[in-house]
Scaffold this motif. Structure first.
Motif, short mmCIF file in Angstrom:
data_model
loop_
_atom_site.label_atom_id
_atom_site.label_comp_id
_atom_site.label_asym_id
_atom_site.label_seq_id
_atom_site.Cartn_x
_atom_site.Cartn_y
_atom_site.Cartn_z
N ALA A 44 0.34 9.87 -27.62
CA ALA A 44 -0.06 10.08 -29.02
C ALA A 44 -1.31 10.96 -29.06
O ALA A 44 -1.40 11.89 -29.88
CB ALA A 44 -0.35 8.74 -29.69
N ARG A 45 -2.26 10.73 -28.15
CA ARG A 45 -3.50 11.52 -28.14
C ARG A 45 -3.21 12.98 -27.78
O ARG A 45 -3.84 13.89 -28.32
CB ARG A 45 -4.50 10.91 -27.14
CG ARG A 45 -5.10 9.60 -27.66
CD ARG A 45 -5.74 8.78 -26.56
NE ARG A 45 -6.88 9.41 -25.94
CZ ARG A 45 -7.32 9.12 -24.72
NH1 ARG A 45 -6.69 8.21 -23.99
NH2 ARG A 45 -8.36 9.72 -24.24
N LEU A 46 -2.22 13.18 -26.90
CA LEU A 46 -1.87 14.56 -26.53
C LEU A 46 -1.24 15.30 -27.71
O LEU A 46 -1.49 16.49 -27.92
CB LEU A 46 -0.92 14.57 -25.33
CG LEU A 46 -1.57 14.32 -23.98
CD1 LEU A 46 -0.52 14.10 -22.90
CD2 LEU A 46 -2.48 15.49 -23.60
N PRO B 29 -7.68 18.80 -23.33
CA PRO B 29 -7.03 17.55 -23.71
C PRO B 29 -7.69 16.34 -23.07
O PRO B 29 -8.51 16.50 -22.14
CB PRO B 29 -5.59 17.74 -23.17
CG PRO B 29 -5.71 18.75 -22.09
CD PRO B 29 -6.84 19.65 -22.49
N PRO B 30 -7.33 15.13 -23.51
CA PRO B 30 -7.86 13.94 -22.86
C PRO B 30 -7.51 13.99 -21.38
O PRO B 30 -6.41 14.42 -21.01
CB PRO B 30 -7.13 12.77 -23.56
CG PRO B 30 -6.09 13.37 -24.43
CD PRO B 30 -6.41 14.81 -24.62
N VAL C 167 -1.36 12.61 -18.04
CA VAL C 167 -0.80 11.26 -18.13
C VAL C 167 -1.01 10.54 -16.80
O VAL C 167 -1.44 9.38 -16.75
CB VAL C 167 0.69 11.29 -18.52
CG1 VAL C 167 1.28 9.89 -18.54
CG2 VAL C 167 0.87 11.95 -19.89
N ASN C 168 -0.77 11.24 -15.69
CA ASN C 168 -0.96 10.65 -14.37
C ASN C 168 -2.41 10.29 -14.09
O ASN C 168 -2.71 9.23 -13.57
CB ASN C 168 -0.48 11.62 -13.28
CG ASN C 168 0.99 11.40 -13.01
OD1 ASN C 168 1.46 10.26 -13.08
ND2 ASN C 168 1.70 12.46 -12.73
N LYS D 15 -8.19 2.96 -31.36
CA LYS D 15 -7.21 2.17 -30.61
C LYS D 15 -5.84 2.84 -30.59
O LYS D 15 -5.14 2.84 -29.59
CB LYS D 15 -7.12 0.78 -31.25
CG LYS D 15 -6.53 -0.27 -30.36
CD LYS D 15 -6.69 -1.64 -30.98
CE LYS D 15 -5.53 -2.53 -30.56
NZ LYS D 15 -5.31 -3.61 -31.53
N ALA D 16 -5.48 3.45 -31.73
CA ALA D 16 -4.16 4.07 -31.85
C ALA D 16 -4.14 5.50 -31.33
O ALA D 16 -3.08 6.13 -31.30
CB ALA D 16 -3.72 4.04 -33.31
N GLY D 17 -5.28 6.04 -30.95
CA GLY D 17 -5.32 7.42 -30.45
C GLY D 17 -5.31 8.44 -31.58
O GLY D 17 -5.03 9.62 -31.36
N ARG D 18 -5.63 7.98 -32.82
CA ARG D 18 -5.72 8.92 -33.95
C ARG D 18 -7.15 9.43 -34.08
O ARG D 18 -8.08 8.80 -33.57
CB ARG D 18 -5.36 8.21 -35.27
CG ARG D 18 -3.91 7.84 -35.42
CD ARG D 18 -3.66 7.33 -36.84
NE ARG D 18 -4.44 6.14 -37.14
CZ ARG D 18 -3.95 4.90 -37.06
NH1 ARG D 18 -2.71 4.69 -36.71
NH2 ARG D 18 -4.73 3.87 -37.33
#
Ligand code: AMP
Length: 215
Positions: free
Chosen positions: A168-170, A8-9, A119-120, A54-57
């Motif tokens: 959103a990216r996750l 993941p990111p 996220v952290n 930009k939107a993480g799509r």
């Protein structure tokens, strides 16, 4: 050595990819980096991709496959490469296999990290605008705030690292990219690495996961 880094990111694909690329002497190819550069330069590719990034799509498979076809056709990728952030869908993985033909992917390293850790990590992530070095304000800060240790460049945050975009990216990762774990497992090239710990420990585990294919 033809290697794919999956995860993941914020799982460390860029950080470990950079070190591996130096030690294995193959290029690190990041579709996210190529897209961010195109956006910064305002090229046709950049203009077409910027809303999605930009939107993480995800950007369209055909666009990203075009980028990869061009990049893999360059001389420095002839003897191997490390892919970071590509493939991200099974259609992209099929497209990659078609591009490579006889030349198979040697290894796929899946960096496994829980969502909260990601996220952290990403809210504290800063990048050098000049050389791309990656910092984390809590675990790997630069010596001088806002300045790159390596080249003195100015550090900045990625617009898509804001917590709401990271979420959103996750989601996109789980839905579109996580199926690639099984895809490459079936091909017998996947190795899972626990990537939640300190960078040094994770890097050793990644090297171990490469085993003989990196020799
Ligand atoms: P990354 O730097 O890998 O996190 O990518 C940043 C953004 O670029 C992603 O959130 C997508 O919008 C876009 N992107 C990068 N690689 C791909 C890919 N293989 N397929 C589709 N979109 C991508």
């Amino acid at each position: 050595m033809r290697l794919v880094l999956l995860g993941p990111p914020g799982s460390g694909k860029g950080t470990h990819g950079k070190r591996l690329a130096e030690s294995l002497r193959v290029p690190l190819i990041s579709t996210g980096e190529i897209l961010r550069q195109a956006i910064a330069e305002g090229t046709r590719l950049g203009l077409a991709a910027q809303e999605d990034v930009k939107a993480g799509r995800l950007v369209a498979d055909s666009t990203v496959l075009g980028i990869i076809e061009t990049r893999l056709g360059q001389k420095d990728a002839a003897s191997g490469f490390i892919l970071d952030g590509f493939p991200r869908t099974t259609a992209q993985a099929d497209g990659l296999a078609a591009l490579l033909g006889e030349r198979k992917i040697d290894r796929v390293v899946n960096l496994v990290v829980p969502a909260e850790t990601v996220v952290n990590r990403l809210k504290d992530r800063w990048l050098c605008g000049s050389c791309g070095a990656i910092y984390n304000l809590s675990t790997a800060p630069p010596r001088v705030a806002g300045t790159c240790d390596v080249c003195g460049g100015v550090l900045k945050q990625r617009a898509d690292d804001r917590p709401e975009t990271v979420r959103a990216r996750l989601e996109v990762y789980e839905r579109e990219t996580a199926p690639l774990v099984q895809y490459y497992e079936r091909l017998g090239v996947l190795r899972n690495v626990d990537a939640a710990g300190p960078a040094e420990k994770v890097f050793s585990a990644v090297q171990q996961a490469l085993g003989k294919v990196a020799a």
